[in-house]
Write an enzyme that holds these catalytic residues in place. Structure first.
Site, PDB file in Angstrom:
ATOM      1  N   ASN A 153      43.776  69.368  51.231  1.00 35.80           N
ATOM      2  CA  ASN A 153      44.083  69.901  52.550  1.00 35.80           C
ATOM      3  C   ASN A 153      43.546  71.304  52.809  1.00 35.80           C
ATOM      4  O   ASN A 153      43.645  71.804  53.920  1.00 35.80           O
ATOM      5  CB  ASN A 153      45.599  69.898  52.782  1.00 35.80           C
ATOM      6  CG  ASN A 153      46.344  70.704  51.739  1.00 35.80           C
ATOM      7  OD1 ASN A 153      46.088  70.598  50.550  1.00 35.80           O
ATOM      8  ND2 ASN A 153      47.282  71.507  52.175  1.00 35.80           N
ATOM      9  N   GLU A 251      51.144  75.838  42.107  1.00 37.92           N
ATOM     10  CA  GLU A 251      51.480  76.051  43.523  1.00 37.92           C
ATOM     11  C   GLU A 251      51.724  74.680  44.116  1.00 37.92           C
ATOM     12  O   GLU A 251      50.794  73.898  44.300  1.00 37.92           O
ATOM     13  CB  GLU A 251      50.342  76.791  44.234  1.00 37.92           C
ATOM     14  CG  GLU A 251      50.743  77.362  45.582  1.00 37.92           C
ATOM     15  CD  GLU A 251      50.520  76.411  46.733  1.00 37.92           C
ATOM     16  OE1 GLU A 251      51.515  75.769  47.166  1.00 37.92           O
ATOM     17  OE2 GLU A 251      49.375  76.288  47.197  1.00 37.92           O
ATOM     18  N   CYS A 285      51.315  72.673  52.713  1.00 36.41           N
ATOM     19  CA  CYS A 285      52.539  72.991  51.985  1.00 36.41           C
ATOM     20  C   CYS A 285      53.270  74.166  52.615  1.00 36.41           C
ATOM     21  O   CYS A 285      54.449  74.378  52.343  1.00 36.41           O
ATOM     22  CB  CYS A 285      52.220  73.284  50.525  1.00 36.41           C
ATOM     23  SG  CYS A 285      50.978  74.570  50.294  1.00 36.41           S
ATOM     24  N   GLU A 464      49.089  83.210  42.875  1.00 32.65           N
ATOM     25  CA  GLU A 464      47.693  83.425  43.188  1.00 32.65           C
ATOM     26  C   GLU A 464      47.591  84.717  43.997  1.00 32.65           C
ATOM     27  O   GLU A 464      48.561  85.172  44.598  1.00 32.65           O
ATOM     28  CB  GLU A 464      47.131  82.249  43.988  1.00 32.65           C
ATOM     29  CG  GLU A 464      47.163  80.932  43.214  1.00 32.65           C
ATOM     30  CD  GLU A 464      46.316  79.838  43.841  1.00 32.65           C
ATOM     31  OE1 GLU A 464      45.073  79.941  43.774  1.00 32.65           O
ATOM     32  OE2 GLU A 464      46.898  78.894  44.404  1.00 32.65           O
TER      33      GLU A 464
END
Length: 500
Positions: A153, A251, A285, A464
């Protein structure tokens, strides 16, 4: 399968590889047509690619000075922007995003490369004064080869988010691109070579999670893994990483709370709420899919969101008048459809959307779903509990701040949250109380390479971006140097008998 189909194998240190994995068909989500195939990286192919990356690291990349790494990263960013149209077209064909969404992701990948190029020569250690006659210093060293695993995505953005700090810290990087939409990742790796980055510093393979994933994560030459994906996939990555005891950053998904305060300006925030949930068809997300609204504002917000949502037009990603693109696959459309049906059975009301979208003859076989607003949700409704990964937003009412904090924290997810309003005291109360890795106040999706990003609870661990990620991609080495004439503690016992 027709010979004219695009065929992709792998990008790495070698010009060609000899893996015998299956050829996986790729489908254009907007048309439903098969137009490409990719070689699934089996254990043999993964081994060749990773071994090539390790050789490149030892023989070439490890001796490249930081400022030269930075120069090459900046050049890669420039080349990506030179090919922005090409990459955006590949991505929109591959995953169904609107062309403008894909083009923006190219720009984001370049931004990450430019940011981390600026810190390539600023990886610092520390000195420790532990004893008068000894010096201790800590240095940060690259692992050599690090791996990334991406979801479909946000291919190009997430490629940049992972590769940029990996290269800045001196590692070679091997990416497992998603099996449903890998083509932009392969092209980005090719453009890295065209930019002058040595072949093998940036490599890409693709394949299904249970085939390619374990082969890459468990490979002994891979020092650490950065994973973006779902909870079940993360559990598999954790299991594979245990083979060689390597560090992970995960993640994962989210079911993110959006809290509107009593003083919120509905005129201002309705477009933001819709975009937060419908950009990339809600396949994100970070989508703010649980909107908590004060009870007195609930009816007005519901009416405004329903009215605005009905104006949003799904359609061909390359047609400028389309407001929303396609969902990645028929399987995912069916899942979204089923979850909406179950939400309604659980008491939810459909204010807008709720069904497959009709988009015209050219995209009649594509995978489209109407943007959907659900109301009358309680916390037990499936639409308030499960990450839908589609264009569906749910409205929930609340009466007090402590109540909404408890309800926002009531799920195992904790990736992001949004707060909208200007009551400073209420904002502070919520930001302290909500359990999420990122809390946005009067904004959303504000992700920048300087700011750490990641989740709490089942939304993952590690971060991140930011200075923290530089430690993620390196390992600390402590060197203790005795510069005095230290006497051995057992010196007297070791002396010759005649000397005693």
């Amino acid at each position: 399968m027709p010979e004219q189909l695009i065929r992709v194998e792998a990008v790495g240190a070698a010009e060609s590889y000899t893996g015998r994995g299956d050829l996986l068909s790729l489908e254009n989500p907007a048309t439903g047509t098969t137009y490409a195939e990719v070689r699934e990286a089996d254990e043999e192919l993964v081994d060749q690619v990773v071994a090539g990356a390790a050789t490149t690291y030892r023989n070439e990349w490890s001796t490249v000075e930081p400022l030269e790494r930075a120069r090459l990263m900046l050049r890669w960013a420039d080349v990506l922007m030179d090919h922005q149209d090409e990459l955006a077209r590949i991505e929109s064909t591959d995953v169904g995003h609107l062309y403008r969404e894909s083009a923006a992701d190219v720009g984001a990948a370049a931004r990450w490369l430019r940011y981390f190029a600026g810190v390539a020569d600023k990886i610092e250690g520390q000195s420790v004064t532990s004893h008068p006659d000894r010096s201790a210093f800590v240095t940060r060293e690259p692992y050599g080869v690090v791996a990334g695993v991406n979801s479909f995505n946000g291919n190009m953005l997430m490629f940049g988010m992972k590769a940029a700090p990996a290269l800045a810290t001196g590692n070679c990087f091997v990416l497992k691109a998603p099996e449903l939409g890998p083509l932009s990742s392969f092209r980005m790796a090719e453009l890295a070579v065209e930019a002058g980055i040595p072949r093998g510093v940036v490599s890409v393979v693709s394949g299904r999670g249970h085939i390619t994933g374990p082969a890459l994560v468990a490979h002994p030459e891979v020092g650490m893994v950065m994973f973006t994906g779902g909870l079940n996939g993360a559990r598999g990555v954790i299991e594979s990483s245990a083979v060689n005891i390597k560090p992970l950053t995960l993640e994962l998904g989210g079911k993110n709370a959006v809290v509107l305060l009593d003083d919120v300006d509905l005129d201002r925030i309705v477009p933001h709420l819709l975009h937060s949930n419908f950009v990339k068809c809600g396949q994100s997300c970070a989508a703010g899919s649980r909107v908590f609204v004060p009870r007195r504002l609930a009816d007005e917000l519901a009416g405004r969101m329903a009215e605005a949502t009905r104006l949003i037009r799904p359609g061909d990603p390359f047609v400028p008048s389309s407001d929303m693109g396609a969902i990645i696959s028929e399987q995912q459309v069916a899942r979204v459809e089923d979850l909406v049906r179950r939400a309604v059975e659980g008491g939810a009301a459909v204010l807008a959307g709720g069904r497959r979208a009709e988009t015209g003859p050219a995209t009649a076989n594509g995978h489209f779903f109407e943007p959907t607003v659900l109301a009358d949700l309680d916390d037990g409704n499936i639409a308030a509990r499960e990450e839908i990964f589609g264009p569906v937003v749910g409205l929930l009412t609340y009466d007090g701040l402590d109540e909404v904090v408890a309800r926002a924290n009531g799920l195992d997810f904790g990736l992001t949250a949004q707060i909208w309003g200007d009551d400073v005291g209420a904002v502070h109360h919520l930001t302290r109380g909500i359990e999420a890795g990122t809390v946005w106040v009067n904004t959303y999706r504000s992700i920048h390479p300087s700011a750490p990003y990641g989740g709490f609870k089942h939304s993952g661990y590690g971060r991140e971006n930011g200075a923290e990620v530089l430690k993620t991609y390196t390992r600390a080495k402590t060197t203790v140097w005795n510069h005095g004439a230290a006497r051995h503690p057992y010196g007297d016992l070791l002396e010759a008998p005649a000397a005693r």
